[in-house]
Design a protein around this motif. Structure first.
Motif, PDB file in Angstrom:
ATOM      1  N   LEU A   1       0.822  -1.214   0.000  1.00 39.68           N
ATOM      2  CA  LEU A   1       0.000   0.000   0.000  1.00 39.68           C
ATOM      3  C   LEU A   1       0.858   1.267   0.000  1.00 39.68           C
ATOM      4  N   TRP A   2       2.076   1.168   0.537  1.00 41.84           N
ATOM      5  CA  TRP A   2       2.975   2.328   0.544  1.00 41.84           C
ATOM      6  C   TRP A   2       3.412   2.704  -0.868  1.00 41.84           C
ATOM      7  N   THR A   3       3.320   1.773  -1.801  1.00 38.57           N
ATOM      8  CA  THR A   3       3.752   2.049  -3.174  1.00 38.57           C
ATOM      9  C   THR A   3       2.662   2.730  -4.010  1.00 38.57           C
ATOM     10  N   LEU A   4       1.438   2.760  -3.519  1.00 46.75           N
ATOM     11  CA  LEU A   4       0.334   3.316  -4.312  1.00 46.75           C
ATOM     12  C   LEU A   4       0.569   4.771  -4.725  1.00 46.75           C
ATOM     13  N   PRO A   5       0.925   5.669  -3.800  1.00 49.84           N
ATOM     14  CA  PRO A   5       1.143   7.057  -4.230  1.00 49.84           C
ATOM     15  C   PRO A   5       2.295   7.201  -5.222  1.00 49.84           C
ATOM     16  N   VAL A   6       3.352   6.432  -5.029  1.00 42.84           N
ATOM     17  CA  VAL A   6       4.494   6.514  -5.942  1.00 42.84           C
ATOM     18  C   VAL A   6       4.080   6.066  -7.342  1.00 42.84           C
ATOM     19  N   ALA A   7       3.359   4.954  -7.413  1.00 43.58           N
ATOM     20  CA  ALA A   7       2.922   4.429  -8.710  1.00 43.58           C
ATOM     21  C   ALA A   7       1.958   5.396  -9.400  1.00 43.58           C
ATOM     22  N   GLY A   8       0.955   5.828  -8.675  1.00 51.19           N
ATOM     23  CA  GLY A   8      -0.052   6.700  -9.279  1.00 51.19           C
ATOM     24  C   GLY A   8       0.481   8.076  -9.614  1.00 51.19           C
ATOM     25  N   TYR A   9       1.064   8.748  -8.619  1.00 49.35           N
ATOM     26  CA  TYR A   9       1.538  10.113  -8.837  1.00 49.35           C
ATOM     27  C   TYR A   9       2.790  10.160  -9.696  1.00 49.35           C
ATOM     28  N   GLY A  10       3.629   9.139  -9.614  1.00 51.61           N
ATOM     29  CA  GLY A  10       4.845   9.137 -10.423  1.00 51.61           C
ATOM     30  C   GLY A  10       4.549   9.257 -11.907  1.00 51.61           C
ATOM     31  N   PHE A  11       3.690   8.388 -12.399  1.00 48.24           N
ATOM     32  CA  PHE A  11       3.325   8.434 -13.821  1.00 48.24           C
ATOM     33  C   PHE A  11       2.577   9.728 -14.156  1.00 48.24           C
ATOM     34  N   ALA A  12       1.657  10.123 -13.285  1.00 47.67           N
ATOM     35  CA  ALA A  12       0.848  11.320 -13.549  1.00 47.67           C
ATOM     36  C   ALA A  12       1.721  12.574 -13.605  1.00 47.67           C
ATOM     37  N   TRP A  13       2.622  12.722 -12.663  1.00 40.24           N
ATOM     38  CA  TRP A  13       3.438  13.930 -12.609  1.00 40.24           C
ATOM     39  C   TRP A  13       4.427  14.005 -13.766  1.00 40.24           C
ATOM     40  N   VAL A  14       4.943  12.871 -14.204  1.00 43.48           N
ATOM     41  CA  VAL A  14       5.787  12.883 -15.412  1.00 43.48           C
ATOM     42  C   VAL A  14       4.958  13.412 -16.579  1.00 43.48           C
ATOM     43  N   GLY A  15       3.722  12.947 -16.688  1.00 45.83           N
ATOM     44  CA  GLY A  15       2.845  13.416 -17.755  1.00 45.83           C
ATOM     45  C   GLY A  15       2.615  14.912 -17.718  1.00 45.83           C
ATOM     46  N   HIS A  16       2.400  15.446 -16.530  1.00 46.09           N
ATOM     47  CA  HIS A  16       2.139  16.889 -16.412  1.00 46.09           C
ATOM     48  C   HIS A  16       3.390  17.719 -16.643  1.00 46.09           C
ATOM     49  N   PHE A  17       4.479  17.356 -16.009  1.00 47.76           N
ATOM     50  CA  PHE A  17       5.666  18.192 -16.073  1.00 47.76           C
ATOM     51  C   PHE A  17       6.395  18.120 -17.414  1.00 47.76           C
ATOM     52  N   PHE A  18       6.369  16.970 -18.080  1.00 49.49           N
ATOM     53  CA  PHE A  18       7.137  16.814 -19.312  1.00 49.49           C
ATOM     54  C   PHE A  18       6.302  16.839 -20.593  1.00 49.49           C
ATOM     55  N   PHE A  19       5.015  16.578 -20.503  1.00 47.69           N
ATOM     56  CA  PHE A  19       4.193  16.523 -21.716  1.00 47.69           C
ATOM     57  C   PHE A  19       3.061  17.546 -21.708  1.00 47.69           C
ATOM     58  N   GLU A  20       2.356  17.657 -20.624  1.00 48.74           N
ATOM     59  CA  GLU A  20       1.231  18.596 -20.541  1.00 48.74           C
ATOM     60  C   GLU A  20       1.721  20.004 -20.209  1.00 48.74           C
ATOM     61  N   HIS A  21       2.829  20.102 -19.510  1.00 52.90           N
ATOM     62  CA  HIS A  21       3.433  21.375 -19.098  1.00 52.90           C
ATOM     63  C   HIS A  21       2.489  22.214 -18.245  1.00 52.90           C
ATOM     64  N   ASN A  22       1.871  21.569 -17.276  1.00 52.37           N
ATOM     65  CA  ASN A  22       1.020  22.287 -16.333  1.00 52.37           C
ATOM     66  C   ASN A  22       1.184  21.666 -14.946  1.00 52.37           C
ATOM     67  N   ARG A  23       0.606  22.298 -13.976  1.00 52.28           N
ATOM     68  CA  ARG A  23       0.685  21.817 -12.600  1.00 52.28           C
ATOM     69  C   ARG A  23      -0.466  20.846 -12.351  1.00 52.28           C
ATOM     70  N   PRO A  24      -0.187  19.673 -11.802  1.00 51.43           N
ATOM     71  CA  PRO A  24      -1.257  18.704 -11.534  1.00 51.43           C
ATOM     72  C   PRO A  24      -2.366  19.294 -10.664  1.00 51.43           C
ATOM     73  N   ALA A  25      -3.590  18.950 -10.984  1.00 49.46           N
ATOM     74  CA  ALA A  25      -4.753  19.440 -10.221  1.00 49.46           C
ATOM     75  C   ALA A  25      -4.741  18.927  -8.782  1.00 49.46           C
ATOM     76  N   THR A  26      -3.933  17.925  -8.521  1.00 50.49           N
ATOM     77  CA  THR A  26      -3.827  17.340  -7.177  1.00 50.49           C
ATOM     78  C   THR A  26      -3.473  18.387  -6.130  1.00 50.49           C
ATOM     79  N   PHE A  27      -2.684  19.373  -6.503  1.00 57.52           N
ATOM     80  CA  PHE A  27      -2.213  20.356  -5.538  1.00 57.52           C
ATOM     81  C   PHE A  27      -3.333  21.241  -5.001  1.00 57.52           C
ATOM     82  N   LYS A  28      -4.333  21.528  -5.812  1.00 58.84           N
ATOM     83  CA  LYS A  28      -5.423  22.418  -5.384  1.00 58.84           C
ATOM     84  C   LYS A  28      -6.725  21.671  -5.086  1.00 58.84           C
ATOM     85  N   ASN A  29      -6.940  20.558  -5.737  1.00 58.04           N
ATOM     86  CA  ASN A  29      -8.178  19.779  -5.594  1.00 58.04           C
ATOM     87  C   ASN A  29      -7.833  18.298  -5.434  1.00 58.04           C
ATOM     88  N   PRO A  30      -7.241  17.910  -4.316  1.00 62.31           N
ATOM     89  CA  PRO A  30      -6.740  16.529  -4.206  1.00 62.31           C
ATOM     90  C   PRO A  30      -7.810  15.452  -4.323  1.00 62.31           C
TER      91      PRO A  30
END
Length: 110
Positions: free
Chosen positions: A60-89
């Motif tokens: 269960l400790w790996t869930l945030p790493v797995a989920g957010y890891g892929f998502a944040w790579v997508g936002h920072f390197f491809f979408e070029h925006n800040r993940p909505a997680t920061f304001k609307n978790p």
């Protein structure tokens, strides 16, 4: 002329998930970003099921790493925006699973 980048502009306030989801989809318009979210969410579901079936709750400790890891790579390197997680978790997490379902059912392009 507005000199602010899209990432620095304030995020709108939402009264419901139904209001939030169109914004969430707009923030995930890049196909690679959506695909990375899909992989991350699939991995989260797989890890959760594996942890529950095997009784290895340390997974269960790996869930945030797995989920957010892929998502944040997508936002920072491809979408070029800040993940909505920061304001609307909570809405953002819900959005991940709804978008996963919408991709599976063909309602959103893969």
């Amino acid at each position: 002329m507005d000199n602010q980048s899209p990432a620095s502009q304030p995020q709108p306030k939402f009264q419901s998930f139904a209001e939030f989801y169109p914004y969430y989809l707009q923030e995930h318009s890049n196909l690679t970003c959506r695909r990375l979210h899909f992989v991350g969410t699939a991995l989260v579901i797989t890890l959760l099921i594996t942890a529950l079936i095997s009784g290895n709750l340390m997974l269960l400790w790996t869930l945030p790493v797995a989920g957010y890891g892929f998502a944040w790579v997508g936002h920072f390197f491809f979408e070029h925006n800040r993940p909505a997680t920061f304001k609307n978790p909570f809405y953002s997490l819900w959005g991940d699973f709804v978008m996963f379902k919408d991709i599976l059912t063909g309602n959103i392009a893969r």
